[in-house]
Design a protein around this motif. Sequence first.
Motif, PDB file in Angstrom:
ATOM      1  N   LEU A  40       0.879  -1.114  -0.201  1.00  0.00           N
ATOM      2  CA  LEU A  40      -0.160  -0.030   0.016  1.00  0.00           C
ATOM      3  C   LEU A  40       1.060   1.318   0.059  1.00  0.00           C
ATOM      4  CD1 LEU A  40      -3.318  -0.940   2.451  1.00  0.00           C
ATOM      5  CD2 LEU A  40      -3.056  -0.695  -0.051  1.00  0.00           C
ATOM      6  N   PRO A  41       0.459   2.377  -0.494  1.00  0.00           N
ATOM      7  CA  PRO A  41       1.062   3.842  -0.242  1.00  0.00           C
ATOM      8  C   PRO A  41       1.610   3.995   0.979  1.00  0.00           C
ATOM      9  CG  PRO A  41      -1.057   4.080  -1.303  1.00  0.00           C
ATOM     10  CD  PRO A  41      -1.125   2.411  -0.655  1.00  0.00           C
ATOM     11  N   SER A  42       2.973   4.202   1.056  1.00  0.00           N
ATOM     12  CA  SER A  42       3.851   4.233   2.242  1.00  0.00           C
ATOM     13  C   SER A  42       4.079   5.284   2.968  1.00  0.00           C
ATOM     14  CB  SER A  42       5.140   3.602   1.902  1.00  0.00           C
ATOM     15  OG  SER A  42       5.934   4.224   0.836  1.00  0.00           O
ATOM     16  N   LEU A  43       3.770   6.519   2.363  1.00  0.00           N
ATOM     17  CA  LEU A  43       4.460   7.685   2.794  1.00  0.00           C
ATOM     18  C   LEU A  43       3.776   8.212   4.122  1.00  0.00           C
ATOM     19  CD1 LEU A  43       4.083  10.264  -0.126  1.00  0.00           C
ATOM     20  CD2 LEU A  43       6.217   9.011   0.640  1.00  0.00           C
ATOM     21  N   HIS A  44       2.569   7.471   4.393  1.00  0.00           N
ATOM     22  CA  HIS A  44       1.903   7.680   5.862  1.00  0.00           C
ATOM     23  C   HIS A  44       1.932   6.321   6.563  1.00  0.00           C
ATOM     24  CE1 HIS A  44       0.894  11.828   4.102  1.00  0.00           C
ATOM     25  NE2 HIS A  44       0.352  11.049   3.026  1.00  0.00           N
ATOM     26  N   LEU A  45       2.875   5.712   6.555  1.00  0.00           N
ATOM     27  CA  LEU A  45       3.139   4.498   7.236  1.00  0.00           C
ATOM     28  C   LEU A  45       3.435   4.747   8.761  1.00  0.00           C
ATOM     29  CD1 LEU A  45       2.914   1.474   6.309  1.00  0.00           C
ATOM     30  CD2 LEU A  45       5.549   1.511   6.394  1.00  0.00           C
ATOM     31  N   VAL A  46       2.792   4.057   9.615  1.00  0.00           N
ATOM     32  CA  VAL A  46       3.000   4.064  11.089  1.00  0.00           C
ATOM     33  C   VAL A  46       3.032   2.650  11.584  1.00  0.00           C
ATOM     34  CG1 VAL A  46       2.241   4.815  13.316  1.00  0.00           C
ATOM     35  CG2 VAL A  46       1.717   6.149  11.269  1.00  0.00           C
ATOM     36  N   GLY A  47       3.771   2.179  12.477  1.00  0.00           N
ATOM     37  CA  GLY A  47       3.856   0.969  12.978  1.00  0.00           C
ATOM     38  C   GLY A  47       3.668   1.062  14.552  1.00  0.00           C
ATOM     39  N   SER A  48       3.202  -0.258  15.133  1.00  0.00           N
ATOM     40  CA  SER A  48       3.059  -0.589  16.677  1.00  0.00           C
ATOM     41  C   SER A  48       2.791  -1.903  16.782  1.00  0.00           C
ATOM     42  CB  SER A  48       1.917   0.820  17.106  1.00  0.00           C
ATOM     43  OG  SER A  48       1.759   0.133  18.617  1.00  0.00           O
ATOM     44  N   ASP A  49       3.303  -2.461  17.826  1.00  0.00           N
ATOM     45  CA  ASP A  49       2.766  -3.768  18.497  1.00  0.00           C
ATOM     46  C   ASP A  49       2.362  -4.913  17.334  1.00  0.00           C
ATOM     47  OD1 ASP A  49       2.156  -5.714  20.525  1.00  0.00           O
ATOM     48  OD2 ASP A  49       0.216  -4.813  20.538  1.00  0.00           O
ATOM     49  N   ARG A  50       3.310  -5.054  16.438  1.00  0.00           N
ATOM     50  CA  ARG A  50       3.336  -6.357  15.492  1.00  0.00           C
ATOM     51  C   ARG A  50       2.284  -5.843  14.282  1.00  0.00           C
ATOM     52  NH1 ARG A  50       1.981  -8.658  20.041  1.00  0.00           N
ATOM     53  NH2 ARG A  50       0.040  -9.363  19.417  1.00  0.00           N
ATOM     54  N   PHE A  51       1.880  -4.523  14.241  1.00  0.00           N
ATOM     55  CA  PHE A  51       1.009  -4.095  13.061  1.00  0.00           C
ATOM     56  C   PHE A  51       1.552  -2.967  12.430  1.00  0.00           C
ATOM     57  CE2 PHE A  51      -1.903  -6.276  15.605  1.00  0.00           C
ATOM     58  CZ  PHE A  51      -2.727  -6.874  14.855  1.00  0.00           C
ATOM     59  N   LEU A  52       1.192  -3.076  11.079  1.00  0.00           N
ATOM     60  CA  LEU A  52       1.531  -1.718  10.191  1.00  0.00           C
ATOM     61  C   LEU A  52       0.139  -0.802  10.157  1.00  0.00           C
ATOM     62  CD1 LEU A  52       4.038  -2.809   7.703  1.00  0.00           C
ATOM     63  CD2 LEU A  52       4.583  -1.267   9.678  1.00  0.00           C
ATOM     64  N   PHE A  53       0.217   0.355   9.933  1.00  0.00           N
ATOM     65  CA  PHE A  53      -0.942   1.323   9.735  1.00  0.00           C
ATOM     66  C   PHE A  53      -0.836   2.086   8.661  1.00  0.00           C
ATOM     67  CE2 PHE A  53      -0.718  -0.214  14.075  1.00  0.00           C
ATOM     68  CZ  PHE A  53      -2.318  -0.633  14.334  1.00  0.00           C
ATOM     69  N   THR A  54      -1.672   2.371   7.603  1.00  0.00           N
ATOM     70  CA  THR A  54      -1.685   3.729   6.940  1.00  0.00           C
ATOM     71  C   THR A  54      -2.709   4.598   7.204  1.00  0.00           C
ATOM     72  OG1 THR A  54      -2.855   2.505   5.066  1.00  0.00           O
ATOM     73  CG2 THR A  54      -0.549   2.329   4.870  1.00  0.00           C
ATOM     74  N   THR A  55      -2.204   5.760   7.223  1.00  0.00           N
ATOM     75  CA  THR A  55      -3.450   6.628   7.386  1.00  0.00           C
ATOM     76  C   THR A  55      -4.221   7.512   6.522  1.00  0.00           C
ATOM     77  OG1 THR A  55      -1.801   8.400   7.884  1.00  0.00           O
ATOM     78  CG2 THR A  55      -2.294   6.973   9.732  1.00  0.00           C
ATOM     79  N   ALA A  56      -3.369   7.421   5.112  1.00  0.00           N
ATOM     80  CA  ALA A  56      -4.160   8.246   4.002  1.00  0.00           C
ATOM     81  C   ALA A  56      -3.703   7.142   2.857  1.00  0.00           C
ATOM     82  CB  ALA A  56      -3.500   9.367   3.846  1.00  0.00           C
TER      83      ALA A  56
END
Length: 374
Positions: free
Chosen positions: A93-109
């Motif tokens: 997925l688009p990576s410019l708004h990538l965040v990570g925490s506790d075994r998970f990756l998140f994209t916010t946009a």
Amino acid sequence: MSDTNPELSNFNALNIDVTESILSLLPIPSLVRFSSVSKLWRSIITSLPPSPSSSSSPWLFLFGIHNTSSFHNQSFAFDPLSNSWLRLPFPSLPSLHLVGSDRFLFTTAPRFSFSPIFKPNWRFTSPLRFPRINPLLAVFSTSSKLILVGGVGSIGGLVNIDDRLPVQIYDSTLDSWELCPPLPAAFRSNAHETLSSALYKRKFYFFDISSCFISSFCLDTYSWSDVQTLRPPGLLFAFLNSCNDTLVLGGMCNSDRGFSFNLWRIEEGSMEFSEIAIMPEGLLCGLVDNEDEEDGGNKYRTLKCVGSGNLVYVFNEDGHKKYPACLCEIGVENGKCRWRIVPHLPSPVNKFHKLVTFCSTVSITDVFHSQIGA
């Protein structure tokens, strides 16, 4: 394979409990390789319970993002038990708004979504009530809830840095977002660039790297504590972490002894601090460029630290030295701390515009089906 390998046949003849005990002592990268030895080993390895050493020795994750070419994106994971880096496939997925925490990756946009790190299976959430970029977040309640704090508003690709966005809590079982009070006014609206956070005892703590303000959001009452100041003597900047059931502050100091990177234990409530450890001078010199001795503490400004379990990682976000790092093991030798250098990232290493870094505990089930390599 076991029919032609006498040593393997002898190993398979061992009592299952003995085999499990032996395999449980191995680091996860070794278990991933050994799972292909035989069906018996594969079955035993996939059923191994989480080991105490794995739960207290979190991995360091590094996702390097190139602003203009996704071809140059790279991702790595460091296993402290095997003392080795592994390459990870970069998220699709688009990576410019990538965040990570506790075994998970998140994209916010452009939409908020999340996925396990090792087995990409992206799940889009219901729309955010207040879309945002670069928030701080944490997973809690046995990974069923997510708290989203700070960041800057984003509507139709436009950014609004003047708005104090409300805290939003996501319940994955209901696929719904709940609105809560925003960060206290003492924190600047662009605090996503200067905030450090730590989840500790059902509270999500926020520490401003520059002002040294600290406050916490209670996950039971959905309310903020009073804002306090946490500034050990000589502190230049620092980062807040939750390690071994205590709050740990790690940061750069300038004192009569010169520049040093220190760790402090923080008492909940009173915010009183006590020194845990100081990074050896040789390790600190290895993290920065010492050619310019007249820049004061500016050369240390690219140092960051993240921590969990019994480990605190300190690394340099500047690509000039290919992101060197070291770690501190807290209380491993009669209550004392032990520092050691982290090996260099496996070549080739690209130069990134942004690093997403965090640490998390890892189990064999997390990585078993993933494609990882040294």
